[in-house]
Design an enzyme around this catalytic site. Sequence first.
Site, PDB file in Angstrom:
ATOM      1  N   VAL A   1      -7.741  10.948   1.278  1.00 34.07           N
ATOM      2  CA  VAL A   1      -8.925  10.681   0.458  1.00 34.07           C
ATOM      3  C   VAL A   1      -9.465   9.307   0.829  1.00 34.07           C
ATOM      4  O   VAL A   1      -8.706   8.336   0.962  1.00 34.07           O
ATOM      5  CB  VAL A   1      -8.562  10.760  -1.044  1.00 34.07           C
ATOM      6  CG1 VAL A   1      -9.681  10.204  -1.907  1.00 34.07           C
ATOM      7  CG2 VAL A   1      -8.282  12.205  -1.417  1.00 34.07           C
TER       8      VAL A   1
ATOM      9  N   GLY B   1      -2.501  12.420  -4.436  1.00 34.52           N
ATOM     10  CA  GLY B   1      -1.183  11.794  -4.264  1.00 34.52           C
ATOM     11  C   GLY B   1      -0.082  12.675  -4.825  1.00 34.52           C
ATOM     12  O   GLY B   1      -0.063  12.969  -6.009  1.00 34.52           O
TER      13      GLY B   1
ATOM     14  N   GLU C   1      19.105  -3.884  -1.018  1.00 34.33           N
ATOM     15  CA  GLU C   1      19.716  -2.662  -0.484  1.00 34.33           C
ATOM     16  C   GLU C   1      19.635  -2.632   1.045  1.00 34.33           C
ATOM     17  O   GLU C   1      20.598  -2.259   1.722  1.00 34.33           O
ATOM     18  CB  GLU C   1      19.026  -1.437  -1.098  1.00 34.33           C
ATOM     19  CG  GLU C   1      19.331  -1.339  -2.588  1.00 34.33           C
ATOM     20  CD  GLU C   1      18.667  -0.162  -3.289  1.00 34.33           C
ATOM     21  OE1 GLU C   1      19.165   0.233  -4.345  1.00 34.33           O
ATOM     22  OE2 GLU C   1      17.661   0.354  -2.794  1.00 34.33           O
TER      23      GLU C   1
ATOM     24  N   ASP D   1       2.163   3.603  -9.416  1.00 33.61           N
ATOM     25  CA  ASP D   1       2.035   2.292  -8.776  1.00 33.61           C
ATOM     26  C   ASP D   1       0.591   1.840  -8.605  1.00 33.61           C
ATOM     27  O   ASP D   1       0.336   0.659  -8.387  1.00 33.61           O
ATOM     28  CB  ASP D   1       2.691   2.333  -7.381  1.00 33.61           C
ATOM     29  CG  ASP D   1       4.197   2.239  -7.477  1.00 33.61           C
ATOM     30  OD1 ASP D   1       4.716   2.254  -8.611  1.00 33.61           O
ATOM     31  OD2 ASP D   1       4.856   2.160  -6.428  1.00 33.61           O
TER      32      ASP D   1
ATOM     33  N   ALA E   1       9.782   4.739 -10.190  1.00 40.66           N
ATOM     34  CA  ALA E   1       9.554   6.182 -10.177  1.00 40.66           C
ATOM     35  C   ALA E   1       9.469   6.778 -11.591  1.00 40.66           C
ATOM     36  O   ALA E   1       8.565   7.572 -11.872  1.00 40.66           O
ATOM     37  CB  ALA E   1      10.653   6.853  -9.363  1.00 40.66           C
TER      38      ALA E   1
ATOM     39  N   GLY F   1       3.130  11.916  -4.914  1.00 39.11           N
ATOM     40  CA  GLY F   1       4.331  11.109  -5.133  1.00 39.11           C
ATOM     41  C   GLY F   1       4.936  11.508  -6.473  1.00 39.11           C
ATOM     42  O   GLY F   1       4.656  12.585  -7.002  1.00 39.11           O
ATOM     43  N   PHE F   2       5.719  10.612  -7.046  1.00 36.81           N
ATOM     44  CA  PHE F   2       6.386  10.948  -8.308  1.00 36.81           C
ATOM     45  C   PHE F   2       5.378  11.254  -9.417  1.00 36.81           C
ATOM     46  O   PHE F   2       5.544  12.191 -10.184  1.00 36.81           O
ATOM     47  CB  PHE F   2       7.292   9.799  -8.744  1.00 36.81           C
ATOM     48  CG  PHE F   2       8.497   9.649  -7.872  1.00 36.81           C
ATOM     49  CD1 PHE F   2       9.578  10.492  -8.007  1.00 36.81           C
ATOM     50  CD2 PHE F   2       8.556   8.658  -6.903  1.00 36.81           C
ATOM     51  CE1 PHE F   2      10.694  10.366  -7.200  1.00 36.81           C
ATOM     52  CE2 PHE F   2       9.661   8.514  -6.091  1.00 36.81           C
ATOM     53  CZ  PHE F   2      10.733   9.367  -6.235  1.00 36.81           C
ATOM     54  N   GLY F   3       4.315  10.433  -9.496  1.00 37.74           N
ATOM     55  CA  GLY F   3       3.345  10.616 -10.566  1.00 37.74           C
ATOM     56  C   GLY F   3       2.535  11.889 -10.386  1.00 37.74           C
ATOM     57  O   GLY F   3       2.396  12.689 -11.317  1.00 37.74           O
TER      58      GLY F   3
HETATM   59  C1  LIG Z   1      11.620   1.287  -0.360  1.00 37.67           C
HETATM   60  C2  LIG Z   1      11.374   1.596  -1.810  1.00 37.67           C
HETATM   61  C3  LIG Z   1      12.448   1.721  -2.671  1.00 37.67           C
HETATM   62  C4  LIG Z   1      12.252   2.005  -4.016  1.00 37.67           C
HETATM   63  N1  LIG Z   1      13.326   2.156  -4.850  1.00 37.67           N
HETATM   64  C5  LIG Z   1      13.139   2.534  -6.129  1.00 37.67           C
HETATM   65  C6  LIG Z   1      14.241   2.785  -6.988  1.00 37.67           C
HETATM   66  O1  LIG Z   1      15.397   2.637  -6.580  1.00 37.67           O
HETATM   67  N2  LIG Z   1      13.996   3.195  -8.259  1.00 37.67           N
HETATM   68  C7  LIG Z   1      12.717   3.385  -8.714  1.00 37.67           C
HETATM   69  O2  LIG Z   1      12.540   3.811  -9.850  1.00 37.67           O
HETATM   70  N3  LIG Z   1      11.659   3.145  -7.935  1.00 37.67           N
HETATM   71  C8  LIG Z   1      11.837   2.716  -6.662  1.00 37.67           C
HETATM   72  N4  LIG Z   1      10.755   2.491  -5.856  1.00 37.67           N
HETATM   73  C9  LIG Z   1       9.414   2.579  -6.435  1.00 37.67           C
HETATM   74  C10 LIG Z   1       8.970   3.997  -6.561  1.00 37.67           C
HETATM   75  O3  LIG Z   1       9.221   4.710  -5.386  1.00 37.67           O
HETATM   76  C11 LIG Z   1       7.500   4.002  -6.916  1.00 37.67           C
HETATM   77  O4  LIG Z   1       7.337   3.321  -8.124  1.00 37.67           O
HETATM   78  C12 LIG Z   1       6.981   5.412  -7.051  1.00 37.67           C
HETATM   79  O5  LIG Z   1       7.075   6.089  -5.828  1.00 37.67           O
HETATM   80  C13 LIG Z   1       5.550   5.384  -7.520  1.00 37.67           C
HETATM   81  O6  LIG Z   1       5.094   6.705  -7.613  1.00 37.67           O
HETATM   82  P1  LIG Z   1       3.560   7.051  -7.393  1.00 37.67           P
HETATM   83  O7  LIG Z   1       3.410   8.491  -7.682  1.00 37.67           O
HETATM   84  O8  LIG Z   1       2.728   6.084  -8.120  1.00 37.67           O
HETATM   85  O9  LIG Z   1       3.294   6.747  -5.860  1.00 37.67           O
HETATM   86  P2  LIG Z   1       4.036   7.264  -4.581  1.00 37.67           P
HETATM   87  O10 LIG Z   1       5.334   7.880  -4.899  1.00 37.67           O
HETATM   88  O11 LIG Z   1       4.009   6.138  -3.628  1.00 37.67           O
HETATM   89  O12 LIG Z   1       3.083   8.424  -4.061  1.00 37.67           O
HETATM   90  C14 LIG Z   1       1.795   8.170  -3.608  1.00 37.67           C
HETATM   91  C15 LIG Z   1       1.339   9.400  -2.844  1.00 37.67           C
HETATM   92  O13 LIG Z   1      -0.029   9.285  -2.593  1.00 37.67           O
HETATM   93  C16 LIG Z   1      -0.298   9.642  -1.261  1.00 37.67           C
HETATM   94  N5  LIG Z   1      -1.514   8.943  -0.871  1.00 37.67           N
HETATM   95  C17 LIG Z   1      -1.700   7.602  -0.834  1.00 37.67           C
HETATM   96  N6  LIG Z   1      -2.949   7.338  -0.446  1.00 37.67           N
HETATM   97  C18 LIG Z   1      -3.559   8.519  -0.244  1.00 37.67           C
HETATM   98  C19 LIG Z   1      -4.844   8.902   0.152  1.00 37.67           C
HETATM   99  N7  LIG Z   1      -5.780   8.011   0.426  1.00 37.67           N
HETATM  100  N8  LIG Z   1      -5.145  10.206   0.282  1.00 37.67           N
HETATM  101  C20 LIG Z   1      -4.212  11.143   0.017  1.00 37.67           C
HETATM  102  N9  LIG Z   1      -2.964  10.829  -0.374  1.00 37.67           N
HETATM  103  C21 LIG Z   1      -2.651   9.546  -0.510  1.00 37.67           C
HETATM  104  C22 LIG Z   1       0.927   9.217  -0.496  1.00 37.67           C
HETATM  105  O14 LIG Z   1       1.071   9.931   0.701  1.00 37.67           O
HETATM  106  C23 LIG Z   1       2.031   9.521  -1.494  1.00 37.67           C
HETATM  107  O15 LIG Z   1       2.526  10.823  -1.338  1.00 37.67           O
HETATM  108  C24 LIG Z   1      10.932   2.175  -4.496  1.00 37.67           C
HETATM  109  C25 LIG Z   1       9.846   2.061  -3.630  1.00 37.67           C
HETATM  110  C26 LIG Z   1      10.065   1.778  -2.295  1.00 37.67           C
HETATM  111  C27 LIG Z   1       8.888   1.662  -1.372  1.00 37.67           C
END
Ligand SMILES: Cc1cc2nc3c(=O)[nH]c(=O)nc-3n(C[C@H](O)[C@H](O)[C@H](O)COP(=O)(O)OP(=O)(O)OC[C@H]3O[C@@H](n4cnc5c(N)ncnc54)[C@H](O)[C@@H]3O)c2cc1C
Length: 716
Positions: free
Chosen positions: A378, A310, A469, A598, A614, A312-314
């Site tokens: 994955v 993943g 929003e 998340d 995030a 994403g932010f984490g």
């Molecule tokens: C519409 C929306 C608006 C938001 N607004 C805000 C905000 O204003 N402020 C704020 O702080 N937070 C906000 N959030 C929440 C924030 O975006 C999440 O808390 C944050 O993205 C979590 O980060 P993460 O790294 O856990 O997961 P994510 O950022 O969701 O990243 C997960 C990654 O894992 C990858 N992935 C998933 N499953 C698989 C797999 N099986 N195999 C390979 N890759 C995979 C995905 O492609 C993705 O790149 C918002 C979320 C959404 C959906």
Amino acid sequence: MTVDRPAPADPRAGAPWRSRATIPVARGLAAWRDLVRIGEAGAFPVLDLAIRLGLAQAFWVSGIVKASDWNAALFLAAHEYPVPWMNPVLAAWLGVTVELAGPVLLVLGLATRFAAVPMLALALVVQYAYLPLDTNLLQAALFGWYAVMGAGPISLDRRIGRGVAATAVPLARPVARGFAAVTRFAGPPYLLVLRLWIASAVFVAGLAMTDAAPLGAAAAFVGSVLVGLGLAARPVALALVVLVPMIEMTTPHPADALAWMALLGLVALRGPGALSLDTVIGRSLLRRFPAMRDMPFSALADRPHVVIVGAGFGGLAAARALRHAPCRVTLIDRHNHHLFQPLLYQVATASLSPADIATPIRGLFRDQANARILLGRVTGVDTVNRTVLIGEQPVGYDHLVLATGARHGYFGHDEWEPVAPGLKQIEDATGIRRRLLLAFEHAEGTADAARRLELMTFVVVGGGPTGVELAGSIAELARHGMAREFRTIEPAFAHVLLVQSGPRLLPTFPETLSAAAARALEALGVELLLDRTVEAIDEAGVVVGGKRIAARTVFWAAGVVASPAAKWLQAEADRAGRLKVGPDLSVPGQPDVFAIGDTAWSEAWDGKPVPGLAPAAKQGGAYVARVIRSRLDGRPAPAPFRYRHLGSLATIGRREAVADFGWLRLSGPAAWWLWGAVHIAFLAGTRNRIAVAFDWFWAYLTFRRSTRLITGGDQG
Ligand SMILES: Cc1cc2nc3c(=O)[nH]c(=O)nc-3n(C[C@H](O)[C@H](O)[C@H](O)COP(=O)(O)OP(=O)(O)OC[C@H]3O[C@@H](n4cnc5c(N)ncnc54)[C@H](O)[C@@H]3O)c2cc1C
């Protein structure tokens, strides 16, 4: 089936990457290198821009004054600072041209070297006679820096220089090569002369202080020797920046003191150059500890393998924080881009284009030699054989970080998903944009008044930040974004409803801010259905509190469920599927498997669950990297993870927002500006920041939304 195991070791890897004797030195070197990189990447660009602005402003003011009073310009050229070998009229023209064009180029960082040389010449010609030698030398040194080194990262030269050199523009390539050669060959001697000059000035300042402040004088002598030799030059230059206002390195002229501080700051942040003891020592340390080199991924085969699923932010935060760790990092994502989800709703409502909020992952890791990116979904984790599965392909790991985020959940009504899509990925946003824009197109094309009403009714389910929003942005698009474009319908009459099961919007915000958000939405014409639950959703509309609302377009912003990471591990999860993790974010019973963001459930917010935000994911990623680093180095583990809440923000349309930092609560335009600044700052990539700022600015002034494209078919 073959497990993705490392390639054979590269002989350049040299000595084993870890031994008791080398760990403390290697760790110290890594920490120092981190500090230097933070300075170079974070502070240097800002200092460089500030210096260019400072140099430019004096010239610009003088140029404007002369251009607005040409007789005075001629008089000055003829009598005040005449150039013996040049006609005064020509001299005045040349001077004013340099004073007006030079500052613009210098500030933009465009053809910086071309701008710096005439500005330097003009400064010396004009002021040599009447300004003290020190002042002239300081200006010469600063302009000399730009003539030799060019502009820093916040400049057009650095952003587009490589691209321009590769175009068919005549002479672009030889000029670019010439500039690079100037920096390579003239840079080190220039820096040496600069340091020697600084050293002599510090020495003289020390001499002047011997009686009054013997300790200060001694410090100045030591500092001057170190700067001259280029030994510990960065910290010494930094210390001198602080001391300049206290010691008399020059005539007590504020502008001169600032110029000294600027030059010292440049040495502190850019380093003393190749002709210095620091460079000699650094090279020999790298020979002694080859493991400290940024080696290609293939050369790291014998190092532990950290797999992060993943980006994403984490996941990004974890991978970045491992950049100097003695390990290989493999970052796997099913997409090739990192997505800035907080602005997804703006793509969905045609304010931004997908590329503005998505950044190719590979580009983000271009300079991180120990990381590789794998594109793949994955599908499982085999904890016995320590592999993750990308379909049939196993990837072996020593440490595993699961950062797979969450997706929208329908509280057991998955059948609602096709008719009420949620927002999580780029495809969701462009799909919602298609439905939204098609609804207006179809309403324009129908003669049936009832159907038109249904088409122009939009229901958003969920009154959290995303729902608020989204509803605000849809209302604004309808009210302002399409004015005078339709002939049968009036988009401003669109009916936008926001359904929230609780008694107020934004339940995680203080009540006053919930009320402010509700007022702002109502001012935009959004109808709020509070304390009401959605009982059914189908193609014809929704049933809310027993009442049917005919609506062809329904969007879901109500619930989330975690990725299946807990299922892959067959580990304990909460009701939303989030994997329960321990105090160090590892999965109970699996010390080498971590979950963050998340997809994880922890109570590290002073005993409360960490929110799905995030910053929480980023903090988790950075923390897990620290745990892994400490294990690799054989150090004690860091204290348990503690989430630090930085605040919450939500925006409503083009003027209103709410911001809650605990100690400060804001609503209205001030919160809106803050929201905009924060989101631009946290976007990944300069291009995206500039593009988003420009799009917002344009939309702000014109009410136009630039990306109203219906893509992916003509069906809603
Ligand atoms: C519409 C929306 C608006 C938001 N607004 C805000 C905000 O204003 N402020 C704020 O702080 N937070 C906000 N959030 C929440 C924030 O975006 C999440 O808390 C944050 O993205 C979590 O980060 P993460 O790294 O856990 O997961 P994510 O950022 O969701 O990243 C997960 C990654 O894992 C990858 N992935 C998933 N499953 C698989 C797999 N099986 N195999 C390979 N890759 C995979 C995905 O492609 C993705 O790149 C918002 C979320 C959404 C959906």
